[in-house]
Scaffold this motif. Sequence first.
Motif, short mmCIF file in Angstrom:
data_model
loop_
_atom_site.label_atom_id
_atom_site.label_comp_id
_atom_site.label_asym_id
_atom_site.label_seq_id
_atom_site.Cartn_x
_atom_site.Cartn_y
_atom_site.Cartn_z
N ARG A 1 5.95 25.99 -32.49
CA ARG A 1 5.69 25.52 -33.71
C ARG A 1 6.11 26.66 -34.87
O ARG A 1 5.72 27.61 -34.75
CB ARG A 1 4.35 24.91 -34.13
CG ARG A 1 4.01 24.15 -32.76
CD ARG A 1 2.53 23.49 -32.86
NE ARG A 1 2.22 23.33 -31.56
CZ ARG A 1 1.39 22.60 -31.25
NH1 ARG A 1 0.28 21.95 -32.16
NH2 ARG A 1 0.71 22.45 -30.02
N LYS B 1 -2.86 21.30 -37.91
CA LYS B 1 -4.08 21.96 -37.78
C LYS B 1 -4.42 22.94 -36.66
O LYS B 1 -5.37 23.55 -36.53
CB LYS B 1 -5.16 21.04 -37.90
CG LYS B 1 -4.82 19.57 -36.98
CD LYS B 1 -6.03 18.60 -36.88
CE LYS B 1 -6.01 17.32 -35.96
NZ LYS B 1 -4.69 16.86 -36.30
N GLY C 1 -4.36 31.15 -27.11
CA GLY C 1 -4.48 30.45 -25.96
C GLY C 1 -3.38 30.72 -24.89
O GLY C 1 -2.69 31.59 -25.16
N LEU D 1 10.96 25.62 -33.57
CA LEU D 1 11.48 24.27 -34.10
C LEU D 1 10.37 23.62 -34.76
O LEU D 1 9.46 22.95 -33.91
CB LEU D 1 12.25 23.63 -33.06
CG LEU D 1 13.12 22.38 -33.12
CD1 LEU D 1 14.26 22.67 -34.19
CD2 LEU D 1 13.65 21.65 -31.92
N LYS E 1 8.55 18.47 -37.10
CA LYS E 1 7.98 17.47 -38.36
C LYS E 1 9.28 17.04 -39.08
O LYS E 1 8.94 16.23 -40.23
CB LYS E 1 6.74 17.95 -39.19
CG LYS E 1 5.52 17.81 -37.90
CD LYS E 1 4.28 17.97 -39.08
CE LYS E 1 3.17 18.10 -38.01
NZ LYS E 1 2.15 17.22 -38.32
N TYR F 1 0.59 17.26 -25.71
CA TYR F 1 -0.07 16.64 -26.56
C TYR F 1 -0.75 15.40 -26.37
O TYR F 1 -0.68 14.81 -25.32
CB TYR F 1 0.79 16.44 -28.06
CG TYR F 1 1.82 17.68 -28.34
CD1 TYR F 1 3.04 17.32 -28.37
CD2 TYR F 1 1.12 18.92 -28.34
CE1 TYR F 1 3.90 18.51 -28.69
CE2 TYR F 1 2.13 19.95 -28.68
CZ TYR F 1 3.38 19.67 -28.83
OH TYR F 1 4.16 20.76 -29.10
N ARG F 2 -1.84 15.06 -27.23
CA ARG F 2 -2.37 13.76 -26.89
C ARG F 2 -1.55 12.62 -27.06
O ARG F 2 -0.46 12.85 -27.70
CB ARG F 2 -3.70 13.51 -27.89
CG ARG F 2 -3.47 13.62 -29.17
CD ARG F 2 -4.87 13.43 -29.91
NE ARG F 2 -5.08 14.60 -30.74
CZ ARG F 2 -6.29 14.79 -31.30
NH1 ARG F 2 -7.16 14.09 -31.45
NH2 ARG F 2 -6.56 15.91 -31.88
N ASP G 1 -11.23 21.29 -20.99
CA ASP G 1 -11.49 21.29 -19.59
C ASP G 1 -12.88 20.68 -19.28
O ASP G 1 -12.87 19.66 -18.52
CB ASP G 1 -11.43 22.54 -19.11
CG ASP G 1 -11.99 22.82 -17.74
OD1 ASP G 1 -13.06 22.96 -17.25
OD2 ASP G 1 -10.94 23.23 -16.73
N ASP H 1 -8.18 22.27 -16.27
CA ASP H 1 -7.04 22.76 -16.95
C ASP H 1 -5.81 22.79 -15.98
O ASP H 1 -4.88 22.72 -16.05
CB ASP H 1 -7.32 23.99 -17.75
CG ASP H 1 -7.78 23.78 -19.09
OD1 ASP H 1 -8.17 24.84 -19.81
OD2 ASP H 1 -7.82 22.64 -19.55
#
Length: 391
Positions: A38, A45, A50, A64, A67, A89-90, A132, A161
Amino acid sequence: MSMILRGVRVLELAGLAPGPHCGMILADFGAHVIRVDRPSNGGTKWIGGGGVKWLARGKRSLILDLKRPEGVTVMRKLCRQVDVVLEPYRQGVMEEFGLGPEILQKDNPRLIYARLTGFGQSGRLSKVAGHDINYLALSGVLSKLGRSNETPYAPLNLLADFGGGSLTCALGIVLALYERTQSGKGQVIDANMVEGTAYLSSFLWKSQNAGLWSQPRGKNLLDSGAPFYETYRTSDGKFMAVGAIEPQFYALLINGLGLNCAELPHQWSISDWEEMKKKFADTFAKKTQAEWCKIFGGTDACVTPILSLEEATLNEHNLERGTFITDEDHKVSPRPAPLLSRTPAVPSTKRDPLEGEHTIEILQEFGFSQEEINQLNLAKVIEIRKPKSNL
Ligand SMILES: C[C@H](CCC[C@H](C)C(=O)SCCNC(=O)CCNC(=O)[C@H](O)C(C)(C)COP(=O)(O)OP(=O)(O)OC[C@H]1O[C@@H](n2cnc3c(N)ncnc32)[C@H](O)[C@@H]1OP(=O)(O)O)[C@H]1CC[C@H]2[C@@H]3[C@H](O)C[C@@H]4C[C@H](O)CC[C@]4(C)[C@H]3C[C@H](O)[C@]12C
């Protein structure tokens, strides 16, 4: 030796840990994995960190902004030319971008669209955040983990995970790649950590009526209830792991401890396990870990030292096997598994990529002109980052 996934092109959208681990598995076995990072201009947010950075072995990175409509156009052009897109993603985020499976698989019917989530692409929780421990909890497995009279305990973030998440998703991708050799078509993989973890624990589920789990948590054979399947502290503050389940191995354990079977309750006298544990603990506390290794090393007593990560890399057996590898930054990590005899993984030893380090190279490879790249850069749809020179 060439690697089995050579030539497979993967676009991995930057996630937290399961997605990056899945992408790294594919890269370790030869796939060309491009991580789509990103932009640093915020707007989301989510903050970096990680597994994105820690599980980047063998990948390249492109920044890239999805949005932006121009970013979506770029992504669609990339997806027309790859074998796999892997999104962490969710549910619904990719559709919000205009990059859902219906669109991308219309552009490229051979595309394998892997979706690695916590709760899956449907159901009331599909849009809810989680980690997790939440997925482990919802799978039912966490209720079985932990010592008696303590709250349930999640073993790091390994089970959901990675065991039920990234590894299961990687299996799904390889299965879909194989199927595509027959059908010529891609498909959507709904990999999620609740179901992956539940599936991983099929042994637990299918042995429920075998008497293995009839005691409360922490009082059973494999959940720290049995004295012969437990860990013990040694006189130098280290630990030993004991897994002497079968009678012939248990006899060697008792012998190695210098105890006498005739003076002990029967191995499977569950009501005496608490007492036996105390006796074993007192005995292990009398010698150092090295002394116990001398006694049990190489025997079938199923007794091993509990090694630190560093000790594990220096362990003779692991050294003989080449279990751990070192990259050009002298960082040690586990060798990819499993070991294939003819086409083993050949993990990259290069340093991990910086976010956006390969933006130009990748866009050129996928047919973007220098003019187009300059325009995308000026419009901040992409970001170009260069490693600092060592000069
Ligand atoms: C080490 C820690 C992580 C350990 C692993 C942990 C235990 C896990 O369980 S990871 C598994 C998490 N769950 C899943 O992956 C399931 C599916 N995913 C989700 O449910 C969600 O993605 C989510 C809950 C994980 C995150 O939700 P979020 O709302 O952030 O995002 P989504 O809803 O999915 O939407 C994505 C949004 O991103 C936008 N997006 C995506 N790509 C692009 C793009 N290319 N361009 C533009 N925009 C993009 C998309 O539009 C969405 O935007 P909106 O949300 O606006 O709609 C680490 C865990 C936390 C780390 C710390 C933390 O990050 C803070 C510090 C950060 C710093 O940089 C480094 C230090 C930190 C302390 C950092 C340290 C560690 O890394 C952590 C502790």
